[in-house]
Design a protein around this motif. Structure first.
Motif, short mmCIF file in Angstrom:
data_model
loop_
_atom_site.label_atom_id
_atom_site.label_comp_id
_atom_site.label_asym_id
_atom_site.label_seq_id
_atom_site.Cartn_x
_atom_site.Cartn_y
_atom_site.Cartn_z
N GLY A 54 26.22 37.46 102.38
CA GLY A 54 25.25 38.46 101.94
C GLY A 54 24.06 37.83 101.23
N GLY A 55 24.33 36.83 100.39
CA GLY A 55 23.24 36.12 99.71
C GLY A 55 22.32 35.44 100.69
N SER A 56 22.88 34.85 101.76
CA SER A 56 22.06 34.20 102.78
C SER A 56 21.20 35.21 103.53
N VAL A 57 21.79 36.36 103.82
CA VAL A 57 21.03 37.40 104.53
C VAL A 57 19.92 37.94 103.65
N VAL A 58 20.21 38.18 102.39
CA VAL A 58 19.19 38.69 101.45
C VAL A 58 18.02 37.73 101.37
N SER A 59 18.30 36.43 101.40
CA SER A 59 17.23 35.43 101.28
C SER A 59 16.25 35.50 102.45
N MET A 75 19.93 24.47 90.13
CA MET A 75 20.77 25.68 90.01
C MET A 75 22.10 25.48 90.72
N VAL A 76 22.08 24.81 91.88
CA VAL A 76 23.33 24.52 92.58
C VAL A 76 24.21 23.62 91.72
N SER A 77 23.61 22.59 91.12
CA SER A 77 24.37 21.68 90.25
C SER A 77 24.93 22.41 89.05
N LEU A 78 24.13 23.27 88.46
CA LEU A 78 24.60 24.05 87.31
C LEU A 78 25.75 24.97 87.71
N LEU A 102 24.76 33.12 94.86
CA LEU A 102 23.63 32.23 94.58
C LEU A 102 23.59 31.09 95.60
N HIS A 103 24.73 30.49 95.88
CA HIS A 103 24.77 29.42 96.88
C HIS A 103 24.29 29.94 98.23
N GLY A 104 24.77 31.11 98.61
CA GLY A 104 24.34 31.70 99.88
C GLY A 104 22.85 31.95 99.91
#
Length: 138
Positions: A54-59, A75-78, A102-104
């Motif tokens: 869903g995150g990937s689609v939203v992006s 942000m990915v590292s955090l 967030l990752h997506g």
């Protein structure tokens, strides 16, 4: 998916299948999820995959703001640090859902502009690759 314009459906699928293995941050994130899952039931894997997809689609519809783009890798590292806190039971497990989203979102932001067919097959490959890894690691 590299340069995302002009890709075929097969290239999209292979890129989606390979990313969880070839993206070290993504692989580490999935391994940590499996580690956290050792203490919890498997029922949360499907919601995690759905939120990530869903995150990937939203992006694709809400692009990453220019002011945030330089900080995407940070942000990915955090999020990996926060995931470590979850594994140590110092943060709530429910935080995995927004972290996976967030990752997506950040991953999907790298493929904005791809044609619809390779984009769809990329998401399918990503879902199959992540799901397979999580099931193997459980």
């Amino acid at each position: 998916m590299g340069e995302s314009s002009g890709l075929t459906a097969w290239q999209g699928l292979l890129s989606g299948l390979g990313h969880p293995l070839l993206g070290p941050d993504h692989l580490l994130f999935l391994i940590a999820i499996a580690f956290i899952g050792l203490k919890r039931p498997m029922a949360w894997v499907v919601p995690l995959l759905a939120v990530g997809l869903g995150g990937s689609v939203v992006s694709q519809f809400l692009p990453l703001p220019d002011a945030v783009a330089p900080w995407a890798e940070a942000m990915v590292s955090l999020s990996l640090v926060v995931e470590g806190l979850i594994a140590l039971s110092l943060a709530p497990t429910a935080w995995l859902l927004p972290l996976f989203g967030l990752h997506g979102f950040l991953l999907g932001s790298t493929i904005v502009g791809a044609e619809a067919t390779p984009l769809a097959t990329y998401f399918l490959g990503l879902l199959l690759g992540q799901g397979s890894l999580l099931l193997l690691l459980e």
